[in-house]
Design a protein around this motif. Structure first.
Motif, PDB file in Angstrom:
ATOM      1  N   ALA A   1       0.845  -1.207   0.000  1.00 43.72           N
ATOM      2  CA  ALA A   1       0.000   0.000   0.000  1.00 43.72           C
ATOM      3  C   ALA A   1       0.870   1.242   0.000  1.00 43.72           C
ATOM      4  CB  ALA A   1      -0.914  -0.002   1.232  1.00 43.72           C
ATOM      5  N   SER A   2       0.348   2.288  -0.629  1.00 50.09           N
ATOM      6  CA  SER A   2       1.072   3.564  -0.630  1.00 50.09           C
ATOM      7  C   SER A   2       0.080   4.723  -0.624  1.00 50.09           C
ATOM      8  CB  SER A   2       1.980   3.670  -1.860  1.00 50.09           C
ATOM      9  OG  SER A   2       1.206   3.796  -3.031  1.00 50.09           O
ATOM     10  N   VAL A   3       0.622   5.876  -0.266  1.00 49.05           N
ATOM     11  CA  VAL A   3      -0.194   7.094  -0.232  1.00 49.05           C
ATOM     12  C   VAL A   3       0.492   8.144  -1.090  1.00 49.05           C
ATOM     13  CG1 VAL A   3      -0.978   8.979   1.248  1.00 49.05           C
ATOM     14  CG2 VAL A   3      -1.111   6.641   2.071  1.00 49.05           C
ATOM     15  N   LYS A   4      -0.288   8.807  -1.916  1.00 44.38           N
ATOM     16  CA  LYS A   4       0.252   9.920  -2.717  1.00 44.38           C
ATOM     17  C   LYS A   4      -0.848  10.955  -2.891  1.00 44.38           C
ATOM     18  CE  LYS A   4       1.079   9.444  -7.131  1.00 44.38           C
ATOM     19  NZ  LYS A   4       1.617   8.845  -8.337  1.00 44.38           N
ATOM     20  N   ASP A   5      -0.524  12.201  -2.614  1.00 44.63           N
ATOM     21  CA  ASP A   5      -1.495  13.297  -2.745  1.00 44.63           C
ATOM     22  C   ASP A   5      -2.812  12.967  -2.035  1.00 44.63           C
ATOM     23  OD1 ASP A   5       0.401  14.524  -4.346  1.00 44.63           O
ATOM     24  OD2 ASP A   5      -0.416  13.651  -6.184  1.00 44.63           O
ATOM     25  N   GLY A   6      -2.708  12.375  -0.868  1.00 40.49           N
ATOM     26  CA  GLY A   6      -3.906  12.083  -0.075  1.00 40.49           C
ATOM     27  C   GLY A   6      -4.720  10.894  -0.562  1.00 40.49           C
ATOM     28  N   VAL A   7      -4.217  10.212  -1.592  1.00 42.14           N
ATOM     29  CA  VAL A   7      -4.948   9.051  -2.128  1.00 42.14           C
ATOM     30  C   VAL A   7      -4.212   7.769  -1.708  1.00 42.14           C
ATOM     31  CG1 VAL A   7      -5.721   7.896  -4.242  1.00 42.14           C
ATOM     32  CG2 VAL A   7      -5.721  10.395  -4.104  1.00 42.14           C
ATOM     33  N   LEU A   8      -4.985   6.828  -1.187  1.00 39.38           N
ATOM     34  CA  LEU A   8      -4.396   5.544  -0.789  1.00 39.38           C
ATOM     35  C   LEU A   8      -4.561   4.532  -1.921  1.00 39.38           C
ATOM     36  CD1 LEU A   8      -3.398   3.421   1.399  1.00 39.38           C
ATOM     37  CD2 LEU A   8      -5.822   3.069   1.885  1.00 39.38           C
ATOM     38  N   THR A   9      -3.466   3.847  -2.263  1.00 37.75           N
ATOM     39  CA  THR A   9      -3.554   2.757  -3.239  1.00 37.75           C
ATOM     40  C   THR A   9      -3.143   1.463  -2.557  1.00 37.75           C
ATOM     41  OG1 THR A   9      -2.974   4.239  -5.051  1.00 37.75           O
ATOM     42  CG2 THR A   9      -2.696   1.887  -5.464  1.00 37.75           C
ATOM     43  N   LEU A  10      -4.017   0.484  -2.633  1.00 35.74           N
ATOM     44  CA  LEU A  10      -3.713  -0.849  -2.098  1.00 35.74           C
ATOM     45  C   LEU A  10      -3.727  -1.818  -3.267  1.00 35.74           C
ATOM     46  CD1 LEU A  10      -3.658  -3.289  -0.082  1.00 35.74           C
ATOM     47  CD2 LEU A  10      -6.142  -3.006   0.118  1.00 35.74           C
ATOM     48  N   THR A  11      -2.641  -2.572  -3.437  1.00 37.29           N
ATOM     49  CA  THR A  11      -2.655  -3.621  -4.455  1.00 37.29           C
ATOM     50  C   THR A  11      -2.604  -4.971  -3.748  1.00 37.29           C
ATOM     51  OG1 THR A  11      -0.271  -3.256  -4.705  1.00 37.29           O
ATOM     52  CG2 THR A  11      -1.707  -2.309  -6.394  1.00 37.29           C
ATOM     53  N   ALA A  12      -3.400  -5.904  -4.247  1.00 39.80           N
ATOM     54  CA  ALA A  12      -3.528  -7.198  -3.567  1.00 39.80           C
ATOM     55  C   ALA A  12      -3.705  -8.295  -4.607  1.00 39.80           C
ATOM     56  CB  ALA A  12      -4.730  -7.165  -2.631  1.00 39.80           C
ATOM     57  N   ALA A  13      -2.971  -9.393  -4.416  1.00 38.85           N
ATOM     58  CA  ALA A  13      -3.093 -10.523  -5.341  1.00 38.85           C
ATOM     59  C   ALA A  13      -3.488 -11.767  -4.566  1.00 38.85           C
ATOM     60  CB  ALA A  13      -1.767 -10.751  -6.065  1.00 38.85           C
ATOM     61  N   ASN A  14      -4.465 -12.489  -5.091  1.00 41.44           N
ATOM     62  CA  ASN A  14      -4.847 -13.789  -4.520  1.00 41.44           C
ATOM     63  C   ASN A  14      -4.157 -14.870  -5.354  1.00 41.44           C
ATOM     64  OD1 ASN A  14      -5.946 -16.147  -3.655  1.00 41.44           O
ATOM     65  ND2 ASN A  14      -8.095 -15.565  -3.997  1.00 41.44           N
ATOM     66  N   CYS A  15      -3.152 -15.507  -4.769  1.00 43.43           N
ATOM     67  CA  CYS A  15      -2.344 -16.488  -5.513  1.00 43.43           C
ATOM     68  C   CYS A  15      -2.920 -17.897  -5.454  1.00 43.43           C
ATOM     69  CB  CYS A  15      -0.911 -16.493  -4.988  1.00 43.43           C
ATOM     70  SG  CYS A  15      -0.125 -14.891  -5.169  1.00 43.43           S
ATOM     71  N   SER A  16      -4.024 -18.074  -4.730  1.00 42.19           N
ATOM     72  CA  SER A  16      -4.661 -19.391  -4.735  1.00 42.19           C
ATOM     73  C   SER A  16      -5.354 -19.599  -6.082  1.00 42.19           C
ATOM     74  CB  SER A  16      -5.691 -19.486  -3.616  1.00 42.19           C
ATOM     75  OG  SER A  16      -6.494 -20.636  -3.822  1.00 42.19           O
ATOM     76  N   LEU A  17      -5.302 -20.833  -6.578  1.00 42.69           N
ATOM     77  CA  LEU A  17      -5.996 -21.128  -7.838  1.00 42.69           C
ATOM     78  C   LEU A  17      -7.394 -21.654  -7.588  1.00 42.69           C
ATOM     79  CD1 LEU A  17      -3.155 -22.741 -10.014  1.00 42.69           C
ATOM     80  CD2 LEU A  17      -3.875 -20.350  -9.830  1.00 42.69           C
ATOM     81  N   THR A  18      -7.731 -21.878  -6.313  1.00 42.57           N
ATOM     82  CA  THR A  18      -9.010 -22.530  -6.034  1.00 42.57           C
ATOM     83  C   THR A  18      -9.919 -21.746  -5.093  1.00 42.57           C
ATOM     84  OG1 THR A  18      -7.868 -23.741  -4.308  1.00 42.57           O
ATOM     85  CG2 THR A  18      -8.163 -24.876  -6.419  1.00 42.57           C
ATOM     86  N   GLU A  19      -9.345 -20.912  -4.254  1.00 44.00           N
ATOM     87  CA  GLU A  19     -10.152 -20.311  -3.197  1.00 44.00           C
ATOM     88  C   GLU A  19     -10.241 -18.788  -3.331  1.00 44.00           C
ATOM     89  OE1 GLU A  19     -10.587 -21.440   1.504  1.00 44.00           O
ATOM     90  OE2 GLU A  19      -8.725 -21.852   0.465  1.00 44.00           O
ATOM     91  N   ASP A  20     -11.446 -18.245  -3.212  1.00 40.29           N
ATOM     92  CA  ASP A  20     -11.622 -16.793  -3.197  1.00 40.29           C
ATOM     93  C   ASP A  20     -11.253 -16.267  -1.804  1.00 40.29           C
ATOM     94  OD1 ASP A  20     -12.673 -17.383  -5.632  1.00 40.29           O
ATOM     95  OD2 ASP A  20     -14.731 -16.760  -5.171  1.00 40.29           O
TER      96      ASP A  20
END
Ligand code: AHR
Length: 489
Positions: free
Chosen positions: A405-424
């Motif tokens: 996660a990062s913050v720039k100009d008051g905006v938060l960006t979260l990047t997330a990856a689900n590496c499971s091939l079977t489960e949400d």
């Protein structure tokens, strides 16, 4: 469905994410430069001074911050004078590293610098240490950056009177291998000699990058850090390819769940390697003056059937998208020391972001990850904890959920990856220090073998992802095999 909690603290800054972490690499290898980036001014493929328009647009769209060139192994057999002047008079050489094909040098210094100007990115030039001389590299820097003198006059005769700005200069490439098979001790001395003569002309300030280790070669890092100080070295490189078995690298598109887990395990291993190298750097450079540049990284499979074995052309699936998503999250989290990273390679080679066939171009799943993640460029990394579960086996275990996660100009960006091939994964993320009240997200998801082809170029495409924000709680669901970017403003 798995339920995992996360916590982000926007007040806890952990490092500046330099935009160069989203950098790329282009080598005179296979169809990366010729056909991929450069088609020549006479081509029927739409171009600007020989450079493909579609490639320029695609690079600009992801705000490519920096491009490394001309290699790779090719850099240590590249003689820059071969690539300037009238194209028909340029020396034709054999590209001994990559297929033994004839290299006509029609893409040289002027063409590369024009490409960077068109894209709006920093050039990163890798100098020839292995088979070049100190004088040759010093002259190249002078040709590029000096206002006066015979080399500046020559540059003007070749069409560019004004000096260029050049920041990033690599002093050799893989000098422990294709760049001269040197020991770390020997290279440290060679490095010091070369860098000494690469001058800052007329206000241009070089950022000198030493050749660093491959993967887990801690001795190389220890030796370089012991013998070269921040006075002579701004940064040191690290190369790491996510390959399970170099003798059988497997297919880019045909793989089973076990091979998938091996790849993701290899990808995740870079975090441990980076930490080990940083521990060494911290001992010699506690103030963090010397940057770590992961200037080659990515997946590497067997070439596509019926393609030249020396051209390293491979397809790119959702597996590669996850590999990129996980790697970029790791670089973001390591951004207090990692100042640049360059995916290998930009077009038609290894984990390419673009593939071309004649006048056609497709964007790979990896390209779309760079698109999703671009808001992190120049952001401030913030504390980001996630509950997790480990997948894979033994030494190659990897987290199911990868985040940064990062913050720039008051905006938060979260990047997330689900590496499971079977489960949400249903995610509930508490955000401390949150000021925003509006959340939106985009996701890349598909079956793990899915990829874009010239017949079906939009099979893998980012789409909108529903998210909810109630007070400090952000909730969304990541389907199996997906990566998303969530923005809170
Ligand atoms: O990216 C392909 C090759 O991998 C590069 O030329 C070299 O630096 C590395 O070994």
């Amino acid at each position: 469905m798995k339920h995992l909690n996360m916590l982000i603290n926007t007040a806890d800054r952990t490092g500046h994410i330099s935009r160069e972490i989203y950098g790329h690499f282009s080598e005179h290898l296979g169809r990366c430069i010729y056909g991929g980036i450069y088609v020549g001014a006479d081509s029927a493929v739409p171009n600007v001074s020989g450079i493909r328009k579609d490639v320029i647009d695609a690079f600009r769209q992801i705000r490519m911050p920096v491009l490394r060139w001309p290699g790779g192994c090719f850099a240590d057999e590249y003689h820059w004078r071969d690539g300037i002047g009238a194209p028909e008079k340029r020396r034709r050489i054999i590209n001994t590293n990559w297929g033994g094909v004839v290299e006509d040098n029609s893409f040289g210094t002027h063409e590369f610098m024009a490409l960077c100007e068109l894209v709006g990115c920093e050039p990163y030039i890798a100098g020839n240490v292995g088979s070049g001389t100190v004088q040759e590299l010093a002259d190249w820097v002078e040709y590029l950056t000096a206002k006066g003198g015979s080399l500046a006059e020559l540059r003007a005769e070749n069409g560019h009177p004004e000096p260029w700005h050049l920041k990033y200069l690599g002093i050799g490439n893989e000098n422990w291998g294709c760049g001269g098979s040197m020991t770390a001790e020997y290279y440290a001395d060679v490095y010091k000699r070369f860098q000494c003569f690469c001058k800052n002309h007329d206000g241009n300030q070089l950022y000198r990058v030493a050749c660093g280790p491959s993967g887990g070669d801690l001795h190389w890092m220890e030796t370089m850090m012991q013998r070269v100080t921040a006075q002579h070295m701004n940064g040191i490189s690290l190369h790491y390819y996510s390959v399970f078995d170099w003798n059988n690298k497997g297919s880019a598109t045909v793989f089973d769940a076990a091979e998938y887990a091996q790849t993701l395990g290899c990808v995740s291993r870079i975090e441990t390697l980076i930490q080990r190298h940083i521990e060494i750097m911290n001992r010699y450079d506690p103030e963090g003056q010397i940057g770590l540049l992961v200037d080659e990284w990515g997946t590497w499979y067997e070439v596509e059937p019926d393609t030249h074995p020396g051209f390293l052309y491979q397809q790119n699936t959702m597996r590669d998208a996850l590999a990129a998503a996980v790697s970029l999250n790791i670089f973001n989290r390591s951004s207090s020391r990692v100042v640049m990273a360059n995916l290998a390679q930009a077009v038609n080679v290894l984990q390419a972001i673009l593939l071309t066939e004649g006048g056609a171009l497709i964007k790979t799943p990896t390209y779309h990850i760079f698109d999703l993640y671009q808001a992190h460029q120049d952001g401030e990394a913030v504390y980001c904890f996630s509950e997790n579960e480990m997948l894979g086996e033994d030494a190659l275990r990897f987290p199911m959920l990868s985040t940064s996660a990062s913050v720039k100009d008051g905006v938060l960006t979260l990047t997330a990856a689900n590496c499971s091939l079977t489960e949400d994964i249903e995610i509930c993320c508490e955000i401390a220090g949150l000021t925003g009240s509006e959340a939106s997200a985009r996701i890349l998801t598909n079956e793990v073998h899915a990829h874009n082809t010239f017949d079906a170029p939009e099979t893998v495409q980012p789409e909108a992802l529903p998210v909810t924000l109630e007070g400090r709680l952000l909730r969304f669901t990541l389907p199996a095999c997906s990566a998303a970017a969530v923005t809170v403003k």
